[in-house]
Design a protein around this motif. Structure first.
Motif, PDB file in Angstrom:
ATOM      1  N   ASP A 104       0.842  -1.200   0.000  1.00 31.04           N
ATOM      2  CA  ASP A 104       0.000   0.000   0.000  1.00 31.04           C
ATOM      3  C   ASP A 104       0.875   1.246   0.000  1.00 31.04           C
ATOM      4  O   ASP A 104       0.457   2.317  -0.424  1.00 31.04           O
ATOM      5  N   LEU A 105       2.089   1.087   0.538  1.00 32.91           N
ATOM      6  CA  LEU A 105       3.023   2.184   0.687  1.00 32.91           C
ATOM      7  C   LEU A 105       4.402   1.712   0.260  1.00 32.91           C
ATOM      8  O   LEU A 105       4.852   0.652   0.697  1.00 32.91           O
ATOM      9  N   VAL A 106       5.063   2.483  -0.590  1.00 35.70           N
ATOM     10  CA  VAL A 106       6.439   2.212  -1.004  1.00 35.70           C
ATOM     11  C   VAL A 106       7.310   3.339  -0.447  1.00 35.70           C
ATOM     12  O   VAL A 106       7.056   4.510  -0.721  1.00 35.70           O
ATOM     13  N   ILE A 107       8.322   2.960   0.339  1.00 35.93           N
ATOM     14  CA  ILE A 107       9.285   3.920   0.879  1.00 35.93           C
ATOM     15  C   ILE A 107      10.603   3.696   0.153  1.00 35.93           C
ATOM     16  O   ILE A 107      11.154   2.608   0.178  1.00 35.93           O
ATOM     17  N   SER A 108      11.087   4.758  -0.476  1.00 38.16           N
ATOM     18  CA  SER A 108      12.240   4.661  -1.364  1.00 38.16           C
ATOM     19  C   SER A 108      13.460   5.388  -0.805  1.00 38.16           C
ATOM     20  O   SER A 108      13.329   6.478  -0.246  1.00 38.16           O
ATOM     21  N   PRO A 109      14.645   4.832  -1.045  1.00 34.68           N
ATOM     22  CA  PRO A 109      15.859   5.596  -0.763  1.00 34.68           C
ATOM     23  C   PRO A 109      16.057   6.617  -1.878  1.00 34.68           C
ATOM     24  O   PRO A 109      15.400   6.528  -2.921  1.00 34.68           O
ATOM     25  N   LEU A 110      16.932   7.572  -1.663  1.00 37.48           N
ATOM     26  CA  LEU A 110      17.191   8.551  -2.707  1.00 37.48           C
ATOM     27  C   LEU A 110      18.517   9.253  -2.456  1.00 37.48           C
ATOM     28  O   LEU A 110      19.084   9.159  -1.376  1.00 37.48           O
ATOM     29  N   ILE A 111      18.973   9.921  -3.484  1.00 34.41           N
ATOM     30  CA  ILE A 111      20.173  10.742  -3.360  1.00 34.41           C
ATOM     31  C   ILE A 111      19.763  12.158  -2.991  1.00 34.41           C
ATOM     32  O   ILE A 111      20.352  12.786  -2.127  1.00 34.41           O
ATOM     33  N   SER A 112      18.704  12.673  -3.646  1.00 33.29           N
ATOM     34  CA  SER A 112      18.210  14.013  -3.362  1.00 33.29           C
ATOM     35  C   SER A 112      16.752  14.097  -3.791  1.00 33.29           C
ATOM     36  O   SER A 112      16.241  13.233  -4.500  1.00 33.29           O
ATOM     37  N   TYR A 113      16.087  15.177  -3.335  1.00 34.01           N
ATOM     38  CA  TYR A 113      14.706  15.455  -3.738  1.00 34.01           C
ATOM     39  C   TYR A 113      14.525  16.971  -3.686  1.00 34.01           C
ATOM     40  O   TYR A 113      15.293  17.684  -3.045  1.00 34.01           O
ATOM     41  N   ASP A 114      13.504  17.456  -4.382  1.00 28.04           N
ATOM     42  CA  ASP A 114      13.257  18.893  -4.371  1.00 28.04           C
ATOM     43  C   ASP A 114      11.883  19.200  -3.783  1.00 28.04           C
ATOM     44  O   ASP A 114      11.151  18.295  -3.380  1.00 28.04           O
ATOM     45  N   ARG A 115      11.520  20.478  -3.754  1.00 25.20           N
ATOM     46  CA  ARG A 115      10.285  20.932  -3.112  1.00 25.20           C
ATOM     47  C   ARG A 115       9.027  20.445  -3.831  1.00 25.20           C
ATOM     48  O   ARG A 115       7.928  20.494  -3.274  1.00 25.20           O
ATOM     49  N   LEU A 116       9.183  19.962  -5.070  1.00 24.66           N
ATOM     50  CA  LEU A 116       8.047  19.474  -5.845  1.00 24.66           C
ATOM     51  C   LEU A 116       7.865  17.957  -5.729  1.00 24.66           C
ATOM     52  O   LEU A 116       6.916  17.409  -6.264  1.00 24.66           O
ATOM     53  N   GLY A 117       8.821  17.293  -5.074  1.00 25.20           N
ATOM     54  CA  GLY A 117       8.743  15.843  -4.940  1.00 25.20           C
ATOM     55  C   GLY A 117       9.474  15.088  -6.030  1.00 25.20           C
ATOM     56  O   GLY A 117       9.333  13.873  -6.151  1.00 25.20           O
TER      57      GLY A 117
END
Length: 177
Positions: A104-117
């Motif tokens: 129901d929910l996917v939690i992802s790792p990331l290098i970076s993200y911005d204010r828009l997602g």
């Protein structure tokens, strides 16, 4: 490099505990999230292991991502504290079981993200392909998790195949975009 420095800075701080507490409060008030896909941390990724255990003991079904082939969506296999982990693709630990779960929910790792997602990942497109594939079948929430230092204050370029995050998990709680 920024994520590595943030990892070193926060690994022995109260940051992880604050994030865990904030996320637990959010998930306790959010309905229809019973099956959660979350990554097993490697290198300098945010350490999700305490979160994984906490969610499991809170009654959530936990599943970890599995790369079956490079150009396919991820699959998710069930994890419990008794689950034996083996090395999968890229030597990432995966459950040694065939029991697949649709989250129901996917939690992802990331290098970076911005204010828009917009999420900057590792460049393989695994999470973009996977969330797009899942959303053809069902509703799925897509969140990132990161250290505060990983937020980009300039917009990250987005391509047509990029899937925008629904929100971010941090010590501030869950911020929806």
């Amino acid at each position: 490099l920024i994520r590595e420095k943030a990892f070193q800075k926060h690994k022995n701080s109260s940051f992880s505990n604050n994030l865990l507490l904030q996320f637990q409060q959010w998930i306790d008030t959010t309905k229809n999230i019973d099956r959660i896909a979350i990554y097993f941390p490697i290198n300098s990724e945010f350490d999700t292991f305490h979160l994984i255990k906490s969610l499991f003991f809170d009654g959530k079904q936990i599943c970890l991502p599995v790369v079956e082939k490079k150009d396919l969506p991820l699959t998710f296999r069930e994890w419990t504290p008794e689950t034996r982990l083996i090395n999968g693709f890229f030597n990432i630990p995966i459950p040694n079981t065939d029991k697949e779960v649709l989250p129901d929910l996917v939690i992802s790792p990331l290098i970076s993200y911005d204010r828009l997602g917009v999420r900057l990942g590792y460049g393989g497109g695994f999470y973009d392909r996977t969330v797009a594939h899942l959303r053809k079948k069902m509703s799925v929430l897509y969140l990132g998790i990161a250290f505060p230092e990983q937020k980009s204050y300039v917009n990250i370029p987005k391509e047509d195949h990029d899937i925008i995050l629904d929100g971010m998990i941090g010590s501030f709680g869950v911020q929806m975009f």
